[in-house]
Design a protein around this motif. Structure first.
Motif, PDB file in Angstrom:
ATOM      1  N   TRP A  84       0.817  -1.212   0.000  1.00  0.00           N
ATOM      2  CA  TRP A  84       0.000   0.000   0.000  1.00  0.00           C
ATOM      3  C   TRP A  84       0.849   1.258   0.000  1.00  0.00           C
ATOM      4  CZ3 TRP A  84      -4.594  -0.495  -1.689  1.00  0.00           C
ATOM      5  CH2 TRP A  84      -5.320  -1.656  -1.451  1.00  0.00           C
ATOM      6  N   VAL A  85       1.976   1.216   0.693  1.00  0.00           N
ATOM      7  CA  VAL A  85       2.886   2.369   0.681  1.00  0.00           C
ATOM      8  C   VAL A  85       3.411   2.611  -0.728  1.00  0.00           C
ATOM      9  CG1 VAL A  85       5.136   3.209   1.443  1.00  0.00           C
ATOM     10  CG2 VAL A  85       3.564   2.203   3.099  1.00  0.00           C
ATOM     11  N   GLU A  86       3.795   1.525  -1.405  1.00  0.00           N
ATOM     12  CA  GLU A  86       4.306   1.634  -2.773  1.00  0.00           C
ATOM     13  C   GLU A  86       3.232   2.178  -3.706  1.00  0.00           C
ATOM     14  OE1 GLU A  86       6.214  -1.270  -6.255  1.00  0.00           O
ATOM     15  OE2 GLU A  86       5.779  -2.078  -4.255  1.00  0.00           O
ATOM     16  N   LEU A  87       2.006   1.676  -3.551  1.00  0.00           N
ATOM     17  CA  LEU A  87       0.898   2.122  -4.401  1.00  0.00           C
ATOM     18  C   LEU A  87       0.585   3.596  -4.172  1.00  0.00           C
ATOM     19  CD1 LEU A  87      -1.450   1.643  -6.337  1.00  0.00           C
ATOM     20  CD2 LEU A  87      -2.783   0.793  -4.398  1.00  0.00           C
ATOM     21  N   LEU A  88       0.489   3.999  -2.917  1.00  0.00           N
ATOM     22  CA  LEU A  88       0.147   5.386  -2.600  1.00  0.00           C
ATOM     23  C   LEU A  88       1.243   6.349  -3.031  1.00  0.00           C
ATOM     24  CD1 LEU A  88      -1.490   4.929   0.931  1.00  0.00           C
ATOM     25  CD2 LEU A  88      -2.640   5.457  -1.234  1.00  0.00           C
ATOM     26  N   SER A  89       2.501   5.955  -2.873  1.00  0.00           N
ATOM     27  CA  SER A  89       3.601   6.829  -3.291  1.00  0.00           C
ATOM     28  C   SER A  89       3.603   7.016  -4.799  1.00  0.00           C
ATOM     29  CB  SER A  89       4.941   6.258  -2.822  1.00  0.00           C
ATOM     30  OG  SER A  89       5.192   4.995  -3.411  1.00  0.00           O
ATOM     31  N   ASP A  90       3.252   5.942  -5.531  1.00  0.00           N
ATOM     32  CA  ASP A  90       3.160   6.011  -6.987  1.00  0.00           C
ATOM     33  C   ASP A  90       2.068   6.992  -7.412  1.00  0.00           C
ATOM     34  OD1 ASP A  90       4.888   4.841  -8.737  1.00  0.00           O
ATOM     35  OD2 ASP A  90       3.530   3.235  -9.345  1.00  0.00           O
ATOM     36  N   LEU A  91       0.896   6.855  -6.799  1.00  0.00           N
ATOM     37  CA  LEU A  91      -0.232   7.719  -7.138  1.00  0.00           C
ATOM     38  C   LEU A  91       0.041   9.166  -6.730  1.00  0.00           C
ATOM     39  CD1 LEU A  91      -3.242   5.421  -6.155  1.00  0.00           C
ATOM     40  CD2 LEU A  91      -2.326   5.873  -8.436  1.00  0.00           C
ATOM     41  N   LEU A  92       0.725   9.342  -5.598  1.00  0.00           N
ATOM     42  CA  LEU A  92       1.067  10.691  -5.142  1.00  0.00           C
ATOM     43  C   LEU A  92       1.998  11.379  -6.127  1.00  0.00           C
ATOM     44  CD1 LEU A  92       0.907  12.851  -2.933  1.00  0.00           C
ATOM     45  CD2 LEU A  92       2.863  11.737  -1.820  1.00  0.00           C
TER      46      LEU A  92
END
Length: 263
Positions: A26-34
């Motif tokens: 989830w951290v990887e996904l959110l950082s990508d979207l951010l």
């Protein structure tokens, strides 16, 4: 069937790993979207100070950015080879890869899958759909087919260029720092190429054809024929096939030069 079953096994292993470390996913996904969100905000800020950019409206530039995210997300998911030099050359893992029957590059790609990057492609499609409505563009089934063709061509361009650059590791004893630089250059493809000078325009179109992963194929749907861009869009799959062939040639030659990890 062998390669397909191999891919399924790697995907299963990836899923098991992420289920064990769910927070990392989830951290990887959110950082990508951010990161993608910040880029979009930057475009919106630019248009707070100017009504158009090289003759392109805000909605058109956002549409181009949406298209740019689709192949970029697919490339990030299936061609995540940023740490190739350190992991496979310096640490010697290429020796292990070469002892197995499957094609070496295929193995390397499967070992570095990054499915969360696909969310970037999904967001890109959503941006395109919203911009499509704002621009009042006509829609037909041929657009879906051309989108698929252009996306494949754009991903092949990414794959060919970065495979070529990754293969430099076979010719150099030290890890190369050119990949981050090239990634930054690729971001210029999300903006209209006519805002750059002639040298940069030629570079982004024919030498490092990142314009074919963003503005050129997107211009086909916008019917935006600035300096023949929408006509050039039809060359996207051809350019992709040529660039990929060059990349694989450089890679295969590099593998033949590889002599194993030193002591």
């Amino acid at each position: 069937m062998f390669y397909w079953s191999l891919a399924m096994e790697y995907i299963k292993n990836y899923a098991k790993t992420k289920l064990t470390y769910r927070a990392d996913f989830w951290v990887e996904l959110l950082s990508d979207l951010l990161f993608q969100g910040i880029n979009l905000i930057f475009i919106l800020i630019v248009f707070q100070h100017t009504p158009s950019l090289g003759g392109w409206s805000e909605a058109e530039v956002i549409f181009v950015y949406g298209y740019f995210m689709v192949p970029a997300g697919l490339f990030g998911a299936f061609f995540n080879i940023w740490n190739f030099s350190e992991r496979y050359i310096v640490k010697g893992e290429m020796d292990r890869v070469l002892t197995r029957p499957a094609y070496n590059l295929y193995q390397v790609l499967l070992e570095n899958l990054d499915p969360p990057s696909l969310f970037g492609s999904l967001v890109g499609l959503i941006i395109m759909v919203i911009s499509w409505g704002d621009l009042g563009l006509a829609f037909n089934l041929m657009d879906v087919l051309m989108m698929a063709v252009f996306t494949v061509g754009s991903v092949l361009i990414y794959a060919g260029l970065f495979t070529s650059l990754t293969a430099i590791s076979f010719y150099s004893d030290a890890p190369t720092g050119i990949l981050p630089l090239m990634y930054n250059i690729s971001n210029y493809g999300r903006y209209p190429v006519n805002i750059y000078n002639k040298i940069i325009r030629f570079l982004l179109t024919w030498l490092l054809p990142f314009a074919f992963v963003g503005v050129i194929p997107a211009s086909y749907f916008l019917d935006k024929d600035h300096e023949g861009l929408s006509s050039l869009a039809l060359l996207t799959p051809v350019v992709g096939a040529v660039v990929l062939a060059i990349g694989l040639t450089i890679w295969n030659h590099g593998v033949k030069r590889y002599r194993g990890a030193g002591s």
